[in-house]
Design a protein around this motif. Structure first.
Motif, PDB file in Angstrom:
ATOM      1  N   VAL A  66      35.409  26.521  47.459  1.00 58.29           N
ATOM      2  CA  VAL A  66      35.119  27.631  46.550  1.00 58.29           C
ATOM      3  C   VAL A  66      36.072  27.548  45.363  1.00 58.29           C
ATOM      4  CG1 VAL A  66      35.112  30.134  46.315  1.00 58.29           C
ATOM      5  CG2 VAL A  66      34.353  29.087  48.445  1.00 58.29           C
ATOM      6  N   SER A  67      35.534  27.609  44.175  1.00 59.03           N
ATOM      7  CA  SER A  67      36.337  27.565  42.956  1.00 59.03           C
ATOM      8  C   SER A  67      36.332  28.945  42.310  1.00 59.03           C
ATOM      9  CB  SER A  67      35.762  26.528  41.985  1.00 59.03           C
ATOM     10  OG  SER A  67      36.501  26.530  40.796  1.00 59.03           O
ATOM     11  N   LEU A  68      37.518  29.543  42.231  1.00 61.84           N
ATOM     12  CA  LEU A  68      37.657  30.862  41.615  1.00 61.84           C
ATOM     13  C   LEU A  68      38.478  30.739  40.336  1.00 61.84           C
ATOM     14  CD1 LEU A  68      38.626  33.028  44.719  1.00 61.84           C
ATOM     15  CD2 LEU A  68      36.379  32.797  43.690  1.00 61.84           C
ATOM     16  N   SER A  69      38.087  31.490  39.326  1.00 61.93           N
ATOM     17  CA  SER A  69      38.855  31.585  38.089  1.00 61.93           C
ATOM     18  C   SER A  69      39.238  33.045  37.899  1.00 61.93           C
ATOM     19  CB  SER A  69      38.034  31.108  36.898  1.00 61.93           C
ATOM     20  OG  SER A  69      37.682  29.755  37.067  1.00 61.93           O
ATOM     21  N   VAL A  70      40.509  33.291  37.633  1.00 57.35           N
ATOM     22  CA  VAL A  70      41.000  34.656  37.490  1.00 57.35           C
ATOM     23  C   VAL A  70      41.658  34.791  36.129  1.00 57.35           C
ATOM     24  CG1 VAL A  70      42.486  36.431  38.482  1.00 57.35           C
ATOM     25  CG2 VAL A  70      41.453  34.728  39.971  1.00 57.35           C
ATOM     26  N   LYS A  71      41.287  35.854  35.414  1.00 59.70           N
ATOM     27  CA  LYS A  71      41.922  36.121  34.124  1.00 59.70           C
ATOM     28  C   LYS A  71      41.931  37.617  33.864  1.00 59.70           C
ATOM     29  CE  LYS A  71      38.215  35.894  30.788  1.00 59.70           C
ATOM     30  NZ  LYS A  71      37.884  35.369  29.491  1.00 59.70           N
ATOM     31  N   ALA A  72      42.751  38.035  32.941  1.00 58.43           N
ATOM     32  CA  ALA A  72      42.849  39.444  32.573  1.00 58.43           C
ATOM     33  C   ALA A  72      41.915  39.717  31.401  1.00 58.43           C
ATOM     34  CB  ALA A  72      44.277  39.806  32.217  1.00 58.43           C
ATOM     35  N   ALA A  73      41.204  40.812  31.499  1.00 60.90           N
ATOM     36  CA  ALA A  73      40.318  41.217  30.406  1.00 60.90           C
ATOM     37  C   ALA A  73      41.146  41.882  29.307  1.00 60.90           C
ATOM     38  CB  ALA A  73      39.252  42.179  30.922  1.00 60.90           C
ATOM     39  N   ALA A  74      40.520  42.127  28.174  1.00 63.15           N
ATOM     40  CA  ALA A  74      41.214  42.727  27.026  1.00 63.15           C
ATOM     41  C   ALA A  74      41.705  44.142  27.339  1.00 63.15           C
ATOM     42  CB  ALA A  74      40.290  42.754  25.816  1.00 63.15           C
ATOM     43  N   ASN A  75      40.994  44.865  28.203  1.00 65.87           N
ATOM     44  CA  ASN A  75      41.392  46.238  28.522  1.00 65.87           C
ATOM     45  C   ASN A  75      42.391  46.313  29.678  1.00 65.87           C
ATOM     46  OD1 ASN A  75      39.723  45.548  30.605  1.00 65.87           O
ATOM     47  ND2 ASN A  75      38.263  47.225  30.306  1.00 65.87           N
ATOM     48  N   GLY A  76      42.865  45.172  30.179  1.00 60.90           N
ATOM     49  CA  GLY A  76      43.878  45.160  31.227  1.00 60.90           C
ATOM     50  C   GLY A  76      43.343  45.026  32.636  1.00 60.90           C
ATOM     51  N   THR A  77      42.027  45.020  32.790  1.00 60.69           N
ATOM     52  CA  THR A  77      41.458  44.852  34.130  1.00 60.69           C
ATOM     53  C   THR A  77      41.386  43.370  34.477  1.00 60.69           C
ATOM     54  OG1 THR A  77      39.207  44.797  33.250  1.00 60.69           O
ATOM     55  CG2 THR A  77      40.065  46.950  33.910  1.00 60.69           C
ATOM     56  N   CYS A  78      41.139  43.098  35.748  1.00 55.64           N
ATOM     57  CA  CYS A  78      41.085  41.727  36.231  1.00 55.64           C
ATOM     58  C   CYS A  78      39.636  41.240  36.266  1.00 55.64           C
ATOM     59  CB  CYS A  78      41.675  41.633  37.629  1.00 55.64           C
ATOM     60  SG  CYS A  78      43.363  42.217  37.722  1.00 55.64           S
ATOM     61  N   GLU A  79      39.427  40.006  35.877  1.00 54.14           N
ATOM     62  CA  GLU A  79      38.107  39.386  35.947  1.00 54.14           C
ATOM     63  C   GLU A  79      38.199  38.190  36.883  1.00 54.14           C
ATOM     64  OE1 GLU A  79      36.910  38.325  31.996  1.00 54.14           O
ATOM     65  OE2 GLU A  79      36.519  40.397  31.420  1.00 54.14           O
TER      66      GLU A  79
END
Length: 162
Positions: A66-79
């Motif tokens: 499983v390949s997961l990518s995690v980043k922070a959105a502009a409003n501070g939430t997690c994507e």
């Protein structure tokens, strides 16, 4: 402190000399140099240790991983992205559980010999807060993934320095 007197141009013998005596200055500098040479090794404390040898080992990507990518959105939430699909925390947990169930059934059940469970590979953006990556790790562990790794990019020329 003594003062030297020398002959003057008019012939008088009591005229003061205008030259600076540098001998005391040199003596003080030599003493300070010796003091620093003695005290610097005492001040700088080192702990002898053997550091591990780090080698760059490319990961072998299997289709079941499983390949997961995690980043922070502009409003501070997690994507969090499963492949290219954006998922929420509960959907991530549900998908991970389904993935493990299907993989175990495909290999012949829980008691099958040579059972190889898929791995979760997490790729985190450099500006992502740890809470976002930590939430992805926690959800994958709750789903039952035993092996969770991080995908990183080695510094340029890292494989050449081995």
């Amino acid at each position: 402190m003594a003062m030297s007197a020398g002959p003057s141009e008019t012939g008088e013998t009591d005229t003061p000399m205008s030259d600076i005596n540098t001998t005391p200055l040199v003596d003080v500098m030599l003493v300070l140099l010796i003091i620093f040479l003695i005290t610097v090794p005492v001040v700088i404390q080192t702990i002898p240790m053997t550091l591990p040898k780090v080698r760059f080992e490319p990961t072998t990507t299997k289709p079941e991983n499983v390949s997961l990518s995690v980043k922070a959105a502009a409003n501070g939430t997690c994507e969090i992205y499963w492949g290219l699909t954006k998922v929420g925390p509960q959907e991530l947990l549900d998908r991970a559980v389904d993935k493990l169930k299907k993989e175990i059934a495909k290999q012949g059940g829980v008691n099958a010999k040579g059972l190889e469970l898929p791995e979760a590979h997490i790729r985190g953006d450099i500006n992502t807060p740890y809470r976002c990556i930590g939430a992805a790790i926690t959800n994958m562990q709750r789903a039952g993934f035993a092996r969770i790794g991080f995908i990183s990019e080695p510094p340029p020329g890292a494989s050449e320095r081995l």
